[in-house]
Write an enzyme that holds these catalytic residues in place. Sequence first.
Site, short mmCIF file in Angstrom:
data_model
loop_
_atom_site.label_atom_id
_atom_site.label_comp_id
_atom_site.label_asym_id
_atom_site.label_seq_id
_atom_site.Cartn_x
_atom_site.Cartn_y
_atom_site.Cartn_z
N VAL A 84 0.85 -1.19 0.00
CA VAL A 84 0.00 0.00 0.00
C VAL A 84 0.88 1.24 0.00
O VAL A 84 1.67 1.45 0.93
CB VAL A 84 -0.94 0.02 1.22
CG1 VAL A 84 -1.85 1.24 1.16
CG2 VAL A 84 -1.78 -1.25 1.27
N HIS A 113 1.15 5.67 -1.08
CA HIS A 113 0.38 6.89 -1.23
C HIS A 113 0.50 7.39 -2.65
O HIS A 113 1.46 7.08 -3.34
CB HIS A 113 0.89 7.96 -0.25
CG HIS A 113 -0.15 8.95 0.18
ND1 HIS A 113 -0.47 10.06 -0.57
CD2 HIS A 113 -0.95 8.98 1.27
CE1 HIS A 113 -1.42 10.74 0.06
NE2 HIS A 113 -1.73 10.12 1.18
N GLU A 155 2.01 15.12 2.13
CA GLU A 155 1.69 16.22 3.03
C GLU A 155 1.54 15.67 4.44
O GLU A 155 1.10 14.53 4.64
CB GLU A 155 0.38 16.89 2.58
CG GLU A 155 -0.05 18.05 3.44
CD GLU A 155 -1.37 18.66 2.97
OE1 GLU A 155 -1.83 19.61 3.60
OE2 GLU A 155 -1.91 18.17 1.97
N GLY A 208 -3.02 15.18 9.41
CA GLY A 208 -3.67 15.41 10.70
C GLY A 208 -4.37 14.19 11.24
O GLY A 208 -4.93 14.23 12.34
N ARG A 209 -4.33 13.07 10.49
CA ARG A 209 -4.91 11.83 10.99
C ARG A 209 -3.97 11.13 11.94
O ARG A 209 -4.38 10.34 12.78
CB ARG A 209 -5.25 10.87 9.83
CG ARG A 209 -6.26 11.42 8.85
CD ARG A 209 -6.65 10.37 7.82
NE ARG A 209 -7.41 9.30 8.44
CZ ARG A 209 -7.19 8.01 8.22
NH1 ARG A 209 -6.20 7.63 7.45
NH2 ARG A 209 -7.95 7.10 8.80
N ARG A 251 -9.71 17.62 13.14
CA ARG A 251 -9.02 18.57 12.27
C ARG A 251 -9.98 19.30 11.34
O ARG A 251 -9.62 20.31 10.73
CB ARG A 251 -7.98 17.84 11.43
CG ARG A 251 -8.58 16.81 10.49
CD ARG A 251 -7.56 16.09 9.66
NE ARG A 251 -8.18 14.99 8.91
CZ ARG A 251 -7.58 14.31 7.95
NH1 ARG A 251 -6.35 14.61 7.62
NH2 ARG A 251 -8.20 13.32 7.34
N ASN A 306 10.23 18.04 -12.05
CA ASN A 306 11.30 18.04 -13.04
C ASN A 306 11.41 19.47 -13.55
O ASN A 306 10.53 20.31 -13.28
CB ASN A 306 11.06 17.01 -14.15
CG ASN A 306 9.78 17.24 -14.92
OD1 ASN A 306 9.50 18.35 -15.37
ND2 ASN A 306 8.98 16.19 -15.08
N ARG A 308 11.06 20.86 -16.39
CA ARG A 308 9.97 21.31 -17.26
C ARG A 308 8.75 21.70 -16.44
O ARG A 308 8.16 22.77 -16.66
CB ARG A 308 9.60 20.18 -18.24
CG ARG A 308 8.45 20.53 -19.17
CD ARG A 308 8.08 19.35 -20.03
NE ARG A 308 7.04 19.67 -20.99
CZ ARG A 308 6.52 18.80 -21.86
NH1 ARG A 308 6.98 17.57 -21.89
NH2 ARG A 308 5.58 19.16 -22.70
N ARG A 341 2.38 30.56 -11.42
CA ARG A 341 2.23 31.01 -10.04
C ARG A 341 3.09 32.22 -9.68
O ARG A 341 2.84 32.86 -8.67
CB ARG A 341 2.51 29.85 -9.08
CG ARG A 341 1.43 28.78 -9.12
CD ARG A 341 0.08 29.38 -8.85
NE ARG A 341 -1.00 28.41 -8.94
CZ ARG A 341 -2.18 28.67 -9.47
NH1 ARG A 341 -2.42 29.86 -9.99
NH2 ARG A 341 -3.12 27.76 -9.49
#
Length: 647
Positions: A507, A509, A514, A517-518, A584, A600, A602, A611
Site C-alpha cells: 500500500v 500513497h 503532506e 492530521g490523521r 481537524r 522536473n 519542465r 504562479r
Amino acid sequence: MTTPAALSPTLFPLGDGIGSVALVQHVGDDKMIVNAARVSFGGDSDAPLNDRDEKLIRYLLRHQHGSPFEHNLITFKVVCPIFVDRQMVRHRVGTCLTGDAVVTFVNTNGETVPKLRKTVAELYRMWTQGEAHSLTAPPAQVATALGVLREADGRYGALAEAIRASGLSRNTVKRYVSGHIVGHRNSRKRIRNMRLRVLNEDTGLFTTGHIADVMYQGEQPVYRVMLADGKALTMTPHHRVLTSQGWQTMGEALGLEIQGKTATMSREAFFMVNGLDVYRDREWMAAQRAQGRSVQQIADEAGCSYHTIRKWLKVHGLQFAHEERAFPSGHTPWNRGKSGYRAPRVFTEEHRAAIRAARSGERSNFWKGGVSSERANINRWTWEQSRRVHEKFQFTCQSCGERRPELHAHHIVPVWADRSLALSFDNLVTVCADCHRNIHRSQASELAFARQLNPDVILNGERPKPRGRKLKAHPVKVVKVEYLGIQPTYDLEVAGDWQNFVANGIVVHNSKNEISGRYVEMQERNFTPTSFRKQAPSNRQASVEDDGTLDQAAAAAVWAEAWRQAFGAYQELLRLGVTREQARGVLPLSLYTESYYTFNVRSLLHFLGLRDHEGAQYETRLYARAMAELAEPLFPVTFREWRELHV
C-alpha cells in the site's frame, strides 16, 4: 549530482520565520538537459557546457521541446498555509515508483486477475500514446487487401477478391477502405474507468478507486525494498508507504542511511500489504461478534461460506457459547427430562426438502459440475439476440446516439429487477460499450437510463452487492533495502476519498506528500497577513492593495479571534476523545501545513510561469519566487534563457 539534505538552503517567503521553502535534493544540471536532447543521435558528451550547448537550450525552450528537461529533478520541503498549498497542489509532481511496479486493478467482484494487472510504465504509455485499436489488422494483410482494390479500379467483385487474398473479414476490409480504422485510440477514459484497488483507511478494508492522472517524473535515485513474504518494490526514498505506524516516507520508515552506493536500514519497519481475508484477522472477527452478528451474517459480510466462518471462529477462540444460541426466550428443549427414548424416524415433506437443499447440487460431495446457471443462460440468449437488436436500432447507441464499432445488447429493465423480462426481446436495446459501462455504474444510473426509454418504469428491490471476499491490510516486516541507481520514475494521481493504491502488493500513497492530521496532532501555527488587501472590482479572482478604506486593525482582530476559536475547538475535541481525523475538520485554511514537492525542470518552469504571475495570489507568488531562487543556481543557463523568453 545530488544536494545533501544537511546542506539544503532554506528561505522564508512570508518573513514570519514559519513559512519556508527548503531545497532537499536535486538531480542533474544544464549539461544533462543538453545530453538528453542529443542522445538520440549520439551527440552526448562529458565536455563542459559551451556556447553551442547554450544555444541548444535556447532552441529547446523557444520551440517548446520539453522532454529533455524532464530528466532533472528538484525536491523542495514546503511549509505554507493550507490556502497556499491548495494553489500549488494542481502543479505538483510527486515522489515516485519505477516503471516495473505492478498496479493492482480489480473486477466488479473486487477480485484481481492477471489480465487486469498493469505496470506503471504501461499505464503511462496508454495515458500519453493510447493503445492499439482492437480492430487493427496486421499491416501486411491490410496492404494486400488495399493493393487488390487499387488494381481492380472499381471492377465488380473486387471486394470479394480482396477479402480472399488478405484473409480478413468483409467488415474489416470495408472499415479500412472507409478510413474508420486508426492505429491507436485514446485510452485515458478507459484508464479512468478501471477499478483501482485502494485502502479504506477508516475500516482497513480494500475498496476501489480511480486514476485521475499518470505522470512521468524523470530519472531519480531509487531503492528496492524487500519484505519477508517475498514482495519487493522499487521507489524513491521520499515516496510514502503505509506502515504499522501510519504513513511514512520510505526513508523515514527504514531510517535509511546512504553511503555512496550502499543503503542500509537503521530501524525495524513493517509495511502494510494486501491479501489477508478478513476472517483470518482476529480483531475483525471479534468486532463482528461484539456487534451480535450470527455466523451466517458474518459469512455474508466476509464473502465466504458459513462453514469457513465456523472454522475461523474456533481458530480465534471466538465460538458461540451455549447461551448465545438462537433460541427464543423461554424455549424448552423437546427432550428435556426424557430418558431412554427413541426418536421416531418420521420425515415431513418440509424435512425432505431441507435435506435435498442441503445435500444436492454443488453442496453434495459427489458434485462434478452441472448444467449452466440461469445467469449464464441469460447471457448466452442475450448474445444470440444481439444482431437482431442492433438491426432494430440501425446499429446506433440509444444512449449517446452514435454509431460505434463495439455495440452491446442491454436489458432496459435489469435482470435483477425483473427476471420475467430477462428473456424478452422487447426489453433489449442497443448501447455502445462506453455507455454500457456508465449505465451499469450504479442502481441510480440504471434507473435513469431505463426512464429515458420508458418514463413509467419502476425498478423493484435492490441491485445485488458485488460478490467476492473482503480483504484486509496486514503488516509484513522489511528485511532488506538496496540502491539500484538512477532510473526513470512515474507516479499516479488517485481520485476519490482515499489517496493511495496498491503497487506490487504494498500500500503506497499517491503523488503528493503532506503532513497528515490523521496521525499527528496539528501544531498551533497560524498565518496572519501583515496587511489585508481588498477585492478587485473587475476580477473576482484577484485582489488590490488597500487604498486606506480598510480598517486594518479591525480585520486583524477578527482574524485573530477566528483562529483562537477554531484552534480552541480543535483542542477541546481532542480532549473529549474525538479522533484526530475528525477534529481537524474545524481548523481554518490559515493553518500551516508541510509538504514535499518534487518537480522536473519542465514542470517547475511551467509552475513558475503560472504562479509567479501578476494574476496569481500574492502569497503563492512569494513561494514560487523562493523556489526559483533556490533552483536557478542549479540550472543557470536554463533559467537565464527561460527568463529572456518570458520578459
